[in-house]
Design a protein around this motif. Structure first.
Motif, PDB file in Angstrom:
ATOM      1  N   LYS A  94       0.848  -1.190   0.000  1.00 40.88           N
ATOM      2  CA  LYS A  94       0.000   0.000   0.000  1.00 40.88           C
ATOM      3  C   LYS A  94       0.881   1.237   0.000  1.00 40.88           C
ATOM      4  O   LYS A  94       1.656   1.460   0.930  1.00 40.88           O
ATOM      5  N   GLY A 114      -0.757   8.269  -1.698  1.00 39.81           N
ATOM      6  CA  GLY A 114      -0.495   9.245  -2.743  1.00 39.81           C
ATOM      7  C   GLY A 114       0.668  10.147  -2.368  1.00 39.81           C
ATOM      8  O   GLY A 114       1.509  10.487  -3.204  1.00 39.81           O
ATOM      9  N   GLY A 137      -4.457   8.428  -3.226  1.00 42.47           N
ATOM     10  CA  GLY A 137      -4.684   9.582  -4.093  1.00 42.47           C
ATOM     11  C   GLY A 137      -4.540  10.918  -3.397  1.00 42.47           C
ATOM     12  O   GLY A 137      -4.804  11.966  -3.982  1.00 42.47           O
ATOM     13  N   GLY A 138      -4.091  10.867  -2.144  1.00 44.26           N
ATOM     14  CA  GLY A 138      -4.041  12.074  -1.320  1.00 44.26           C
ATOM     15  C   GLY A 138      -3.172  13.190  -1.871  1.00 44.26           C
ATOM     16  O   GLY A 138      -3.383  14.356  -1.537  1.00 44.26           O
ATOM     17  N   ARG A 177      -8.132  14.655  -1.776  1.00 45.86           N
ATOM     18  CA  ARG A 177      -8.625  13.926  -0.610  1.00 45.86           C
ATOM     19  C   ARG A 177     -10.087  14.307  -0.392  1.00 45.86           C
ATOM     20  O   ARG A 177     -10.428  15.470  -0.338  1.00 45.86           O
ATOM     21  N   GLY A 178     -10.903  13.287  -0.287  1.00 43.10           N
ATOM     22  CA  GLY A 178     -12.346  13.491  -0.266  1.00 43.10           C
ATOM     23  C   GLY A 178     -12.899  14.298   0.879  1.00 43.10           C
ATOM     24  O   GLY A 178     -13.926  14.940   0.741  1.00 43.10           O
ATOM     25  N   ASP A 215     -15.580  11.818  -2.719  1.00 46.81           N
ATOM     26  CA  ASP A 215     -14.875  10.534  -2.643  1.00 46.81           C
ATOM     27  C   ASP A 215     -14.660   9.927  -4.030  1.00 46.81           C
ATOM     28  O   ASP A 215     -13.610   9.329  -4.285  1.00 46.81           O
ATOM     29  N   THR A 271     -11.614   0.890  -3.267  1.00 46.14           N
ATOM     30  CA  THR A 271     -12.597  -0.194  -3.238  1.00 46.14           C
ATOM     31  C   THR A 271     -13.694   0.031  -4.272  1.00 46.14           C
ATOM     32  O   THR A 271     -14.556  -0.819  -4.463  1.00 46.14           O
ATOM     33  N   ASN A 306     -15.878   2.321  -3.782  1.00 43.98           N
ATOM     34  CA  ASN A 306     -17.009   2.844  -3.004  1.00 43.98           C
ATOM     35  C   ASN A 306     -16.624   4.068  -2.206  1.00 43.98           C
ATOM     36  O   ASN A 306     -15.562   4.079  -1.578  1.00 43.98           O
ATOM     37  N   THR A 341      -8.171   3.937   0.701  1.00 45.64           N
ATOM     38  CA  THR A 341      -7.298   3.006  -0.008  1.00 45.64           C
ATOM     39  C   THR A 341      -6.613   2.035   0.968  1.00 45.64           C
ATOM     40  O   THR A 341      -6.150   0.989   0.544  1.00 45.64           O
TER      41      THR A 341
HETATM   42  N1  UDP Z   1     -11.560   6.893  -1.681  1.00 40.84           N
HETATM   43  C1  UDP Z   1     -12.858   6.380  -1.588  1.00 40.84           C
HETATM   44  N2  UDP Z   1     -13.037   5.022  -1.540  1.00 40.84           N
HETATM   45  C2  UDP Z   1     -12.003   4.140  -1.552  1.00 40.84           C
HETATM   46  C3  UDP Z   1     -10.693   4.662  -1.629  1.00 40.84           C
HETATM   47  C4  UDP Z   1     -10.500   6.032  -1.689  1.00 40.84           C
HETATM   48  O1  UDP Z   1     -13.816   7.119  -1.561  1.00 40.84           O
HETATM   49  O2  UDP Z   1     -12.246   2.915  -1.507  1.00 40.84           O
HETATM   50  C5  UDP Z   1     -11.366   8.360  -1.836  1.00 40.84           C
HETATM   51  C6  UDP Z   1     -11.427   9.154  -0.546  1.00 40.84           C
HETATM   52  O3  UDP Z   1     -12.036  10.390  -0.832  1.00 40.84           O
HETATM   53  C7  UDP Z   1      -9.968   9.372  -0.206  1.00 40.84           C
HETATM   54  C8  UDP Z   1      -9.340   9.513  -1.581  1.00 40.84           C
HETATM   55  O4  UDP Z   1     -10.099   8.613  -2.408  1.00 40.84           O
HETATM   56  O5  UDP Z   1      -9.797  10.535   0.554  1.00 40.84           O
HETATM   57  C9  UDP Z   1      -7.884   9.151  -1.662  1.00 40.84           C
HETATM   58  O6  UDP Z   1      -7.634   7.928  -1.010  1.00 40.84           O
HETATM   59  P1  UDP Z   1      -6.768   7.868   0.333  1.00 40.84           P
HETATM   60  O7  UDP Z   1      -7.088   9.018   1.210  1.00 40.84           O
HETATM   61  O8  UDP Z   1      -6.927   6.520   0.928  1.00 40.84           O
HETATM   62  O9  UDP Z   1      -5.327   8.046  -0.269  1.00 40.84           O
HETATM   63  P2  UDP Z   1      -3.901   8.138   0.471  1.00 40.84           P
HETATM   64  O10 UDP Z   1      -4.104   8.812   1.801  1.00 40.84           O
HETATM   65  O11 UDP Z   1      -3.425   6.746   0.651  1.00 40.84           O
HETATM   66  O12 UDP Z   1      -3.052   8.916  -0.480  1.00 40.84           O
END
Ligand code: UDP
Length: 239
Positions: free
Chosen positions: A13, A16, A55-56, A60-61, A75, A136, A138, A143
């Protein structure tokens, strides 16, 4: 003689932010190449590698540009951001002489192929690196949860959560010089001590599926390889 890995198949894992380097956002070329080099070292040992990318660094959602937005819509934007990172990562791996495939949890068929579990398993058997995009699929998930889910689905022996710090510490090592790294923890210990390693959904899934989790630093050269060789690297969370 070649060192023998202790894991045959792993799920890595990457957040972003890991792709950002010292930039404020986006993808840093040198950083992504460095990470690809670390992954190539373990595929070179014959380890099958799947990656879940966050994807952060792009979106970020629940924060920033999404303030005031409908949560589910934000999201979905976050999930699309992971697709961009996945494309960049797979491209960098292919340029590095590896073979990578992106599979998306959301259908965007002109851009990437959809996630189909048997196909992912086939790619892994063929020693291709599979990059899982769109989390996922959803809203309201992360992630990290996608990592636990895909890790369980593909029968990964270990989920590796790449962070900036080389493991889980008793306190923030940047603020507290007496902080020490946990070599191992049980899921229950991590939960009761509120260590915040992953969100509760991701954590519960790993625990229920007895899927061990290793927290390590992706920025420490050779650390990923050391983990797959069974070295005392990072923090192992187990049942
Ligand atoms: N997200 C989501 N469903 C998922 C995975 C990700 O809605 O199954 C969205 C959510 O808004 C999240 C964004 O995608 O803030 C980026 O993912 P994440 O924050 O997990 O990324 P990381 O912090 O690992 O960069």
């Amino acid at each position: 003689t070649k060192a023998k890995p202790v894991h045959k198949r792993i799920l890595l894992k990457l957040s972003g932010e890991a792709l950002m380097g010292d930039d404020a956002f986006g993808i840093n070329r040198a950083t992504i190449e460095r990470i690809v080099g670390e992954i190539a070292e373990v595929t070179g040992l014959g380890v099958q590698v799947a990656v879940v990318i966050g994807g952060g660094n792009i979106f970020r959602g629940v924060a920033g540009g999404s303030v005031g937005m409908d949560r589910a819509t934000a999201d979905y934007m976050g999930m699309l951001a992971t697709v961009m990172n996945a494309l960049a990562l797979a491209d960098a791996m292919n340029k590095h002489g590896m073979t990578a495939r992106v599979m998306s949890a959301i259908a965007i068929e002109q851009v990437v192929e959809p996630y189909v579990r048997p196909k992912a398993l086939q790619y892994l058997e063929e020693d291709k690196v599979v990059v899982f995009a769109a989390g996922t699929g959803n809203p309201f998930f992360t992630t990290d949860t996608a990592a636990a889910l895909r890790g369980a689905e593909i029968g990964a022996e270990l989920v590796l959560k790449a962070t900036k710090v080389d493991g889980v510490y008793t306190a923030d090592p940047k603020k507290d010089p007496t902080a020490t790294r946990y070599a191992t923890l049980t899921f229950d210990e991590a939960m009761s001590r509120n260590l915040g390693i992953m969100d509760a959904t991701a954590f519960a899934l790993c625990r229920d599926q007895k899927l061990p989790l290793k927290v390590f630093s992706i920025f420490k050269p050779g650390a990923l390889k050391s983990v797959v060789l069974g070295g005392d690297e990072g923090t192992l969370v187990h049942v």
